[in-house]
Design a protein around this motif. Structure first.
Motif, mmCIF file in Angstrom:
data_model
loop_
_atom_site.group_PDB
_atom_site.id
_atom_site.type_symbol
_atom_site.label_atom_id
_atom_site.label_comp_id
_atom_site.label_asym_id
_atom_site.label_seq_id
_atom_site.Cartn_x
_atom_site.Cartn_y
_atom_site.Cartn_z
ATOM 1 N N THR A 437 0.781 -1.114 0.067
ATOM 2 C CA THR A 437 -0.107 0.020 0.206
ATOM 3 C C THR A 437 0.895 1.179 0.108
ATOM 4 O OG1 THR A 437 -1.698 -1.110 1.342
ATOM 5 C CG2 THR A 437 -1.964 1.100 1.072
ATOM 6 N N LYS A 439 0.186 5.218 0.383
ATOM 7 C CA LYS A 439 -0.535 6.494 0.664
ATOM 8 C C LYS A 439 -0.006 7.704 0.489
ATOM 9 C CE LYS A 439 -3.363 3.913 3.997
ATOM 10 N NZ LYS A 439 -4.035 3.941 5.259
ATOM 11 N N GLN A 447 -5.199 13.515 -1.768
ATOM 12 C CA GLN A 447 -4.752 12.451 -1.466
ATOM 13 C C GLN A 447 -4.922 11.103 -2.370
ATOM 14 O OE1 GLN A 447 -6.371 11.534 2.594
ATOM 15 N NE2 GLN A 447 -5.069 13.312 3.601
ATOM 16 N N GLU A 449 -4.428 6.824 -2.682
ATOM 17 C CA GLU A 449 -3.791 5.502 -2.079
ATOM 18 C C GLU A 449 -3.839 4.340 -3.114
ATOM 19 O OE1 GLU A 449 -5.587 2.089 1.236
ATOM 20 O OE2 GLU A 449 -5.996 4.285 1.620
ATOM 21 N N GLN A 493 -6.709 1.732 -7.074
ATOM 22 C CA GLN A 493 -6.244 3.075 -6.545
ATOM 23 C C GLN A 493 -7.536 3.897 -6.276
ATOM 24 O OE1 GLN A 493 -4.301 6.242 -9.503
ATOM 25 N NE2 GLN A 493 -2.689 5.416 -8.260
#
Length: 871
Positions: A437, A439, A447, A449, A493
């Motif tokens: 992952t 971030k 933002q 991820e 995503q």
């Protein structure tokens, strides 16, 4: 300056000289230090001692948990001495300084000669009501860290250079507060800050109805929360978090299984995630209907359970979301938890590296249920075992990039055998997940991820059953082999972009590849009667093979907006396509939240969900080699939540769901749990034309701010399928359900807790027995053969279910560790709750009539002893 953890009374350091002799010293002489302490404790943690001193003397104490070792064991017979003397005794040898400022006492470490600083001591309150605001961040820019207020709103900020500063105070749900303060060297400036109410930021807001926060979730986000302490205090088998959530309104399941059936749906309709990754089979011992979850509760930091409509980013499941996140490591050192009970042994540990920029977590659990089965007086010879391993490492790269790598492995084995007949069933199941992952903060407003994953599931079941009793409704013999493997890989995503303070854009895409191999065969022999009334043994063989593969593509777009000061809404659209089904679906969803005030909100949702059958879900053992079309589920939910004073929260919610194009349902009409259920004569394929579920739920909770916490919930519901034109209750339909839970701290170190459950009896299907006269297999005689049929599906009702569970916990606090020993009693008054009935033909007035007796019951009274050691 450092940022300290949540849940402390006050957090900060203070300045001054370090005592030469190592004992606590006092400066100044305000009356508060000369008050009578009234303290009398023996071998208690320092944190409890300071809290007891605060209550007994009425003196407010300010300290930092990173400076004051709250777990250190102390004793003090200080009933008639002053507060100054009591503090000197219990802080002896710590090198801490005590200083009085007005009506407060500050406890901290000396500054090593750097006395050219000042201290701010204050309290953060809610404007208009005067209620304390906890978890508010207090800092002086440009420092990026500060301190958090405690449960009473108090804070202590030290190490401030003399001069004029702009103080900032932030808290979720309140406006940013800025205030200019002037301090001089050596000052301890008292300060009261009032925060004005402000809508919760869109990114943090929970709009979905039916949301519950579990473990370390913030009550500012959702009012109905279950803390870690409440989870650990709840009596349950196996210390399993899934079992704790079975007590939530709208959730139904039986004693053996831990599968969560939410609002009339089955567990296959529930999305279960761990740190963003979907877990396809999150249960151990699937041959026992999934008796335990594969994630140890000690590794979890928080859980979101959403039982109402949920946003588009959560995929194509229709019933709800069970979203787990692993626990953060302590800021310093390591935290290790060891557990031992009659069902399992476990060990988990967490820590950090690279000056706190990195964290690691490991967990290992080994389970064995034979002792519980022995206590339950289970007649069958069962030997179930399970294990799971979890590992995580994460690292903060730069200021806005967090990278983590995780692995979860789980397996279980079960053996069932009968020495008299030679029957034996063995099964071996395994899960493997690995994911990366990333971030990242993209600028100040976005933002993103990204999650890359791979893994697989496998099972290997073999069974040979011999039944010498030819009069029973089971096969004379059955030989089964079931081998299956499932593999997957995925890339996902998710984006969140703050277009403005009142508009949040969410978008994402999900691509998954998967394939499977199925190899199944069985051979059965049964007694049968031919058309010319001759008894014979009928044999049947089946061989099924399949190797499906496919790609799943999902994409979504949602816009969350604030419409005025109190109304927020989110409109989203999700598209999914499944190549192995040759189908796609486009589902719109709308959610809204109206904040009537600081403590009251209305939440509602409506949406369409297209739920697919995964490649891992093929019912090959029942002869299915093709997949069903996606189910279309339309649902509406709405509720109101209100937080009262004194820690009370009330919620009332209603929902309605409609299912179109439902998948076939395979059931055993006698409701027995059988490791090779597909060969039983009562195995039936139900073909519902449609489905529906509706209900109303109410829950009242009181949080654990005092010595007593409790919750009460009630659900009125109905879940049905339309079979042959008739609306038929589902297997776990329960019209009325009531749950009560409490936890009471009897005295320091002792806690008594319990829960009571009640629900309307589940539906069952009547059996129809008949006697047929036939010639024996060799034609030498006439014999009577009992034939079995079934009446209308789920037309009857079992007796009502109710059960009381209790737990007593004794905690022992040592200097650097804590030991908890607990005794659970499951089903205290040994209620016989039925899974179904057994049917017999008995003579009555010279005629054989079908009668029923209580059949397979659920679990009887089960005592369980265990311990948990944290060090």
């Amino acid at each position: 300056m450092r940022r300290f953890g949540l849940g402390v009374c006050l957090a900060a350091l203070i300045c001054g000289e370090t005592p030469r002799d190592g004992a606590a010293q006092t400066t100044g002489g305000p009356p508060v230090l000369d008050r009578v302490a009234g303290l009398d404790i023996e071998s208690r943690p320092l944190g409890e001692a300071l809290e007891a001193l605060r209550r007994s003397s009425g003196v407010a104490l300010a300290y930092s948990p990173d400076v004051v070792p709250l777990d250190r064991v102390v004793s003090c017979t200080c009933r008639d001495v002053t507060v100054r003397e009591a503090l000197t005794r219990i802080l002896d040898g710590l090198g801490l300084q005590v200083r009085a400022v007005r009506n407060q006492v500050l406890i901290g470490r000396g500054s090593g000669g750097d006395a050219a600083t000042a201290t701010l001591v204050g309290r953060v309150l809610e404007a208009g009501t005067g209620r304390p605001v906890s978890a508010a961040e207090v800092r002086i820019p440009p420092s990026r860290s500060g301190v958090l207020t405690g449960a009473d709103g108090r804070f202590l900020l030290n190490g401030i250079a003399a001069g004029t500063h702009d103080l900032e105070v932030r808290a979720l749900g309140y406006e940013l507060h800025s205030q200019r303060v002037v301090v001089e060297v050596g000052d301890a400036v008292p300060l009261t800050v009032e925060l004005a109410y402000a809508p919760i930021p869109l990114r943090e807001m929970v709009i979905a109805p039916g949301s519950f926060g579990v473990l370390e979730a913030s009550p500012a986000v959702t009012g109905i929360a279950v803390s870690r302490e409440e989870i650990e205090a709840t009596p349950q088998i196996g210390d399993d978090v899934f079992r704790t959530l079975k007590r939530m309104p709208g959730v139904s399941t039986d004693d053996v299984s831990t599968r969560l059936n939410v609002r009339g749906s089955t567990d296959r309709d529930l999305l279960v995630r761990l740190d963003g990754l979907e877990l396809y089979e999150p249960y151990h011992l699937r041959d026992l209907d999934g008796a335990l979850g594969i994630v140890d509760v000690q590794t979890l930091g928080s859980i979101d359970l959403i039982t109402g409509g949920f946003p588009v980013e959560f995929g194509d499941k229709s019933a709800g979301v069970f979203d787990m996140r692993t626990r953060s490591a302590p800021t310093e050192g390591t935290r290790t938890t060891a557990g031992l009970s009659l069902s399992s042994i476990s060990l988990s540990s967490q820590g950090n590296f690279a000056d706190g920029r990195g964290q690691w977590l490991t967990s290992l659990r080994r389970g064995f249920l034979q002792y519980i089965l022995a206590a339950a007086d289970v007649e069958d010879d069962l030997d179930p075992r399970y294990w799971d391993v979890l590992g995580r490492a994460q690292y903060l790269v730069g200021d806005g990039h967090l990278v983590s790598a995780q692995v979860l492995l789980a397996g279980d084995q079960m053996a069932w055998f009968d020495d008299e007949t030679g029957s034996r069933v063995d099964s071996d199941w395994s899960n493997a997940y690995a994911w990366l992952t990333w971030k990242a903060d993209v600028g100040r407003r976005a933002q993103v991820e990204t999650l890359l994953s791979a893994g697989g599931l496998s099972r290997d079941r073999t069974g040979l059953v011999e039944n010498p009793n030819r009069g029973e409704f089971t096969p004379l013999s059955a030989d089964v082999s079931d081998v299956a493997d499932f593999r997957f890989g995925g890339l996902k995503q998710d984006w969140q972009v703050d277009l403005s303070g009142d508009v949040l854009l969410k978008a994402g895409a999900d691509l998954r590849w998967s394939d499977g191999d199925y190899d199944y065969r069985n051979r059965t022999a049964r007694l049968a009667v031919s058309a010319d009334s001759r008894l014979f043994v009928a044999t049947d063989s089946a061989v099924y093979n399949a190797a499906p593969d496919g790609t799943e593509v999902g994409a979504y777009l949602a816009l969350r907006v604030r419409l005025g000061a109190r109304l927020s809404a989110e409109a989203g659209l999700r598209y999914d396509r499944w190549s192995h089904l040759g189908a796609d679906g486009l589902g719109p969803r709308l959610l809204a939240r109206w904040d009537l005030g600081r403590d009251t909100n209305l939440r509602a949702s409506m949406g369409r969900y297209y739920q697919s059958q995964g490649i891992q879900d093929l019912a090959i053992q029942d002869g299915e080699s093709t997949f069903s079309a996606p189910e279309q589920v339309d649902q509406v939910a709405a509720g109101v939540e209100h937080r009262l004073g004194g820690g009370y929260t009330v919620r009332l919610e209603g929902y309605w769901k409609s299912v179109h194009d439902p998948r076939p349902i395979w059931v055993n009409l006698s409701r027995e749990i059988n490791p090779i259920a597909e060969v039983e004569a009562d195995r039936s394929r139900l073909l519902p034309e449609a489905g529906r579920a509706r209900g109303v739920e109410a829950i009242v909770t009181r949080d654990g701010t005092g010595s007593l916490s409790w919750s009460l919930s009630y659900a009125l519901s109905r879940a049905e399928d339309r079979l042959d034109g008739r609306w038929t209750p589902r297997v776990l339909d329960q019209t009325h359900a009531f749950n009560a839970r409490f936890a009471y701290d009897i005295r320091p170190g002792w806690q008594f807790s319990g829960s009571w459950q009640y629900h309307t009896g589940w539906p069952f299907t009547e059996q129809i027995l008949d006697v047929v006269v036939a010639e024996s297999e060799d034609g030498s005689e006439l014999v009577e053969v009992i034939e079995r049929g079934f009446g209308p599906i789920n037309a009857g009702r079992l007796p009502a279910y109710h059960r009381l569970d209790l737990r007593m916990t004794r905690a022992f606090q040592f200097e650097r560790s804590r030991l908890e020993v607990f005794l659970d009693v499951f089903n205290v008054y040994n209620r016989e709750n039925l899974r179904g009935y057994e049917w017999f033909l008995r003579p009555s007035a010279g005629v054989l009539r079908a009668t029923r007796d209580p059949g397979e019951g659920q679990l009887p009274r089960l005592p369980t002893l265990g311990l948990r050691w944290v060090f």
